[in-house]
Design a protein around this motif. Sequence first.
Motif, PDB file in Angstrom:
ATOM      1  N   MET A  90       2.121  -0.455   2.696  1.00  0.00           N
ATOM      2  CA  MET A  90       1.601  -1.793   3.006  1.00  0.00           C
ATOM      3  C   MET A  90       2.416  -2.832   2.247  1.00  0.00           C
ATOM      4  SD  MET A  90      -2.262  -3.228   2.412  1.00  0.00           S
ATOM      5  CE  MET A  90      -2.705  -4.885   2.909  1.00  0.00           C
ATOM      6  N   SER A  91       3.029  -3.758   2.982  1.00  0.00           N
ATOM      7  CA  SER A  91       3.873  -4.776   2.362  1.00  0.00           C
ATOM      8  C   SER A  91       3.043  -6.007   2.016  1.00  0.00           C
ATOM      9  CB  SER A  91       5.002  -5.157   3.335  1.00  0.00           C
ATOM     10  OG  SER A  91       5.786  -6.189   2.813  1.00  0.00           O
ATOM     11  N   VAL A  92       3.157  -6.483   0.772  1.00  0.00           N
ATOM     12  CA  VAL A  92       2.428  -7.666   0.318  1.00  0.00           C
ATOM     13  C   VAL A  92       3.417  -8.815   0.215  1.00  0.00           C
ATOM     14  CG1 VAL A  92       0.960  -8.645  -1.469  1.00  0.00           C
ATOM     15  CG2 VAL A  92       0.838  -6.204  -0.961  1.00  0.00           C
ATOM     16  N   ARG A  93       3.151  -9.900   0.931  1.00  0.00           N
ATOM     17  CA  ARG A  93       4.085 -11.023   0.997  1.00  0.00           C
ATOM     18  C   ARG A  93       3.551 -12.218   0.220  1.00  0.00           C
ATOM     19  NH1 ARG A  93       4.666 -12.186   7.206  1.00  0.00           N
ATOM     20  NH2 ARG A  93       5.874 -13.909   6.349  1.00  0.00           N
ATOM     21  N   HIS A  94       4.466 -12.904  -0.455  1.00  0.00           N
ATOM     22  CA  HIS A  94       4.116 -14.178  -1.081  1.00  0.00           C
ATOM     23  C   HIS A  94       4.034 -15.257  -0.008  1.00  0.00           C
ATOM     24  CE1 HIS A  94       4.389 -13.240  -5.398  1.00  0.00           C
ATOM     25  NE2 HIS A  94       5.319 -12.361  -5.049  1.00  0.00           N
ATOM     26  N   PHE A  95       3.195 -16.259  -0.251  1.00  0.00           N
ATOM     27  CA  PHE A  95       3.070 -17.392   0.656  1.00  0.00           C
ATOM     28  C   PHE A  95       4.442 -18.032   0.872  1.00  0.00           C
ATOM     29  CE2 PHE A  95       1.890 -22.007   1.242  1.00  0.00           C
ATOM     30  CZ  PHE A  95       1.382 -21.846   2.530  1.00  0.00           C
ATOM     31  N   LEU A  96       4.783 -18.286   2.136  1.00  0.00           N
ATOM     32  CA  LEU A  96       6.067 -18.855   2.542  1.00  0.00           C
ATOM     33  C   LEU A  96       7.254 -17.922   2.253  1.00  0.00           C
ATOM     34  CD1 LEU A  96       5.617 -22.565   1.338  1.00  0.00           C
ATOM     35  CD2 LEU A  96       5.306 -21.666   3.649  1.00  0.00           C
ATOM     36  N   ASP A  97       6.964 -16.658   1.934  1.00  0.00           N
ATOM     37  CA  ASP A  97       8.034 -15.702   1.598  1.00  0.00           C
ATOM     38  C   ASP A  97       8.984 -16.293   0.558  1.00  0.00           C
ATOM     39  OD1 ASP A  97       7.177 -13.667   3.346  1.00  0.00           O
ATOM     40  OD2 ASP A  97       8.114 -14.682   5.042  1.00  0.00           O
ATOM     41  N   LEU A  98       8.417 -16.909  -0.448  1.00  0.00           N
ATOM     42  CA  LEU A  98       9.196 -17.632  -1.453  1.00  0.00           C
ATOM     43  C   LEU A  98      10.173 -16.711  -2.173  1.00  0.00           C
ATOM     44  CD1 LEU A  98       9.683 -20.260  -2.992  1.00  0.00           C
ATOM     45  CD2 LEU A  98       7.780 -19.654  -4.493  1.00  0.00           C
ATOM     46  N   ASP A  99      11.442 -17.049  -2.104  1.00  0.00           N
ATOM     47  CA  ASP A  99      12.487 -16.246  -2.726  1.00  0.00           C
ATOM     48  C   ASP A  99      12.391 -16.328  -4.249  1.00  0.00           C
ATOM     49  OD1 ASP A  99      14.865 -14.697  -2.922  1.00  0.00           O
ATOM     50  OD2 ASP A  99      16.022 -16.527  -3.243  1.00  0.00           O
ATOM     51  N   GLY A 100      12.359 -15.158  -4.892  1.00  0.00           N
ATOM     52  CA  GLY A 100      12.351 -15.118  -6.355  1.00  0.00           C
ATOM     53  C   GLY A 100      10.996 -15.278  -6.998  1.00  0.00           C
ATOM     54  N   ALA A 101       9.926 -15.364  -6.197  1.00  0.00           N
ATOM     55  CA  ALA A 101       8.590 -15.536  -6.771  1.00  0.00           C
ATOM     56  C   ALA A 101       8.079 -14.225  -7.357  1.00  0.00           C
ATOM     57  CB  ALA A 101       7.615 -16.032  -5.709  1.00  0.00           C
ATOM     58  N   ALA A 102       7.408 -14.320  -8.487  1.00  0.00           N
ATOM     59  CA  ALA A 102       6.811 -13.153  -9.137  1.00  0.00           C
ATOM     60  C   ALA A 102       5.294 -13.206  -8.971  1.00  0.00           C
ATOM     61  CB  ALA A 102       7.166 -13.124 -10.621  1.00  0.00           C
ATOM     62  N   THR A 103       4.665 -12.067  -9.031  1.00  0.00           N
ATOM     63  CA  THR A 103       3.209 -12.006  -8.981  1.00  0.00           C
ATOM     64  C   THR A 103       2.647 -12.337 -10.354  1.00  0.00           C
ATOM     65  OG1 THR A 103       3.236 -10.344  -7.228  1.00  0.00           O
ATOM     66  CG2 THR A 103       1.215 -10.533  -8.532  1.00  0.00           C
ATOM     67  N   LEU A 104       1.778 -13.334 -10.410  1.00  0.00           N
ATOM     68  CA  LEU A 104       1.238 -13.759 -11.696  1.00  0.00           C
ATOM     69  C   LEU A 104       0.079 -12.856 -12.122  1.00  0.00           C
ATOM     70  CD1 LEU A 104       1.198 -17.642 -11.286  1.00  0.00           C
ATOM     71  CD2 LEU A 104       2.872 -16.208 -12.448  1.00  0.00           C
ATOM     72  N   PRO A 105       0.085 -12.386 -13.358  1.00  0.00           N
ATOM     73  CA  PRO A 105      -0.969 -11.490 -13.843  1.00  0.00           C
ATOM     74  C   PRO A 105      -2.219 -12.259 -14.252  1.00  0.00           C
ATOM     75  CG  PRO A 105       0.641 -11.839 -15.575  1.00  0.00           C
ATOM     76  CD  PRO A 105       1.156 -12.586 -14.364  1.00  0.00           C
ATOM     77  N   THR A 106      -2.892 -12.848 -13.276  1.00  0.00           N
ATOM     78  CA  THR A 106      -4.092 -13.618 -13.569  1.00  0.00           C
ATOM     79  C   THR A 106      -5.281 -12.694 -13.804  1.00  0.00           C
ATOM     80  OG1 THR A 106      -4.699 -13.783 -11.241  1.00  0.00           O
ATOM     81  CG2 THR A 106      -3.251 -15.497 -12.117  1.00  0.00           C
ATOM     82  N   GLU A 107      -6.310 -13.246 -14.402  1.00  0.00           N
ATOM     83  CA  GLU A 107      -7.529 -12.475 -14.614  1.00  0.00           C
ATOM     84  C   GLU A 107      -8.143 -12.059 -13.282  1.00  0.00           C
ATOM     85  OE1 GLU A 107     -11.790 -12.790 -17.024  1.00  0.00           O
ATOM     86  OE2 GLU A 107     -10.705 -14.614 -16.482  1.00  0.00           O
ATOM     87  N   ALA A 108      -8.119 -12.966 -12.300  1.00  0.00           N
ATOM     88  CA  ALA A 108      -8.688 -12.653 -10.988  1.00  0.00           C
ATOM     89  C   ALA A 108      -7.948 -11.493 -10.333  1.00  0.00           C
ATOM     90  CB  ALA A 108      -8.641 -13.886 -10.085  1.00  0.00           C
ATOM     91  N   LEU A 109      -6.632 -11.461 -10.465  1.00  0.00           N
ATOM     92  CA  LEU A 109      -5.849 -10.369  -9.889  1.00  0.00           C
ATOM     93  C   LEU A 109      -6.285  -9.030 -10.481  1.00  0.00           C
ATOM     94  CD1 LEU A 109      -3.309 -10.013  -7.936  1.00  0.00           C
ATOM     95  CD2 LEU A 109      -2.007  -9.714 -10.041  1.00  0.00           C
ATOM     96  N   ALA A 110      -6.469  -8.990 -11.793  1.00  0.00           N
ATOM     97  CA  ALA A 110      -6.901  -7.757 -12.450  1.00  0.00           C
ATOM     98  C   ALA A 110      -8.318  -7.372 -12.046  1.00  0.00           C
ATOM     99  CB  ALA A 110      -6.806  -7.921 -13.966  1.00  0.00           C
ATOM    100  N   LEU A 111      -9.201  -8.357 -11.930  1.00  0.00           N
ATOM    101  CA  LEU A 111     -10.578  -8.068 -11.555  1.00  0.00           C
ATOM    102  C   LEU A 111     -10.674  -7.567 -10.121  1.00  0.00           C
ATOM    103  CD1 LEU A 111     -12.427 -11.096 -13.214  1.00  0.00           C
ATOM    104  CD2 LEU A 111     -12.556  -8.689 -13.890  1.00  0.00           C
TER     105      LEU A 111
END
Length: 263
Positions: free
Chosen positions: A1-22
Amino acid sequence: MSVRHFLDLDGAATLPTEALALVDQAVADLVATRAMGAVHGQAGLGKTFAVEQALARRTDRADACWVSFPSRPTMRLVAATLFAELCGVAPGRRDRFALSAELLEQLADHRGRDGRERLVVVDEAQQLNRECIEFLRYLHDHRLTRFGLLLVGGDGAWQVLAREPMLRSRIYRRVVCTPLSGTQVCALLPRYHRIYDGVDAELLLFVDDHFAHGNLRDWAAFTATALELCQDTGAEQLDEQIARNAFALHGGVRPRPATSSAS
């Protein structure tokens, strides 16, 4: 399953937010227990992205069935959409009673494809009316069925879901997604994209106060525009003039949106 960033932003990293972990933990728990859960918050806070990433980490264990519906769908539409996604064929002219019977049979086995645990994900859950919510609860609680159910919704989703005490009492995992605070913006944005590397916290807060307001989708849109402006001017990182030009290309500064109750 491929997970895409909004607008397929080049060079964007996934931010380790609290919500993401929860959300990651909630998805793991729902898959393991075949229970019911909810993820909700304002639009643009990364709810769907977080669920997609959590499932992508568990492709060997979870078989996800994703569905979403227009505003106030009928019970027949909910049943037909679920049937098509689970069975891979069109429902034809079956009425909702026939569809319900076939869904119960299909959901009786908690194992989906390749023996993985089944998880039904209902996106945009705030669109559901009382009858449709009750239908989903009926499918999940039926003595024959064994599957996890995750309801994902934007503004007003929890208010819609919480109106039904029988549903609310069955929510095993609930994650409320909120905008990034100023402190989180300063800590996380330099990790999000290279154009923020070394940028003063004051400038990041300037962008957040005048445009993004802690909203991840708005930060992504701003970053995509700012990156183009950086490339056009040869700049390596964001500066105030580039920020103001990006605001202009998005129609100017944006007022902070009203917040809805999550209680």
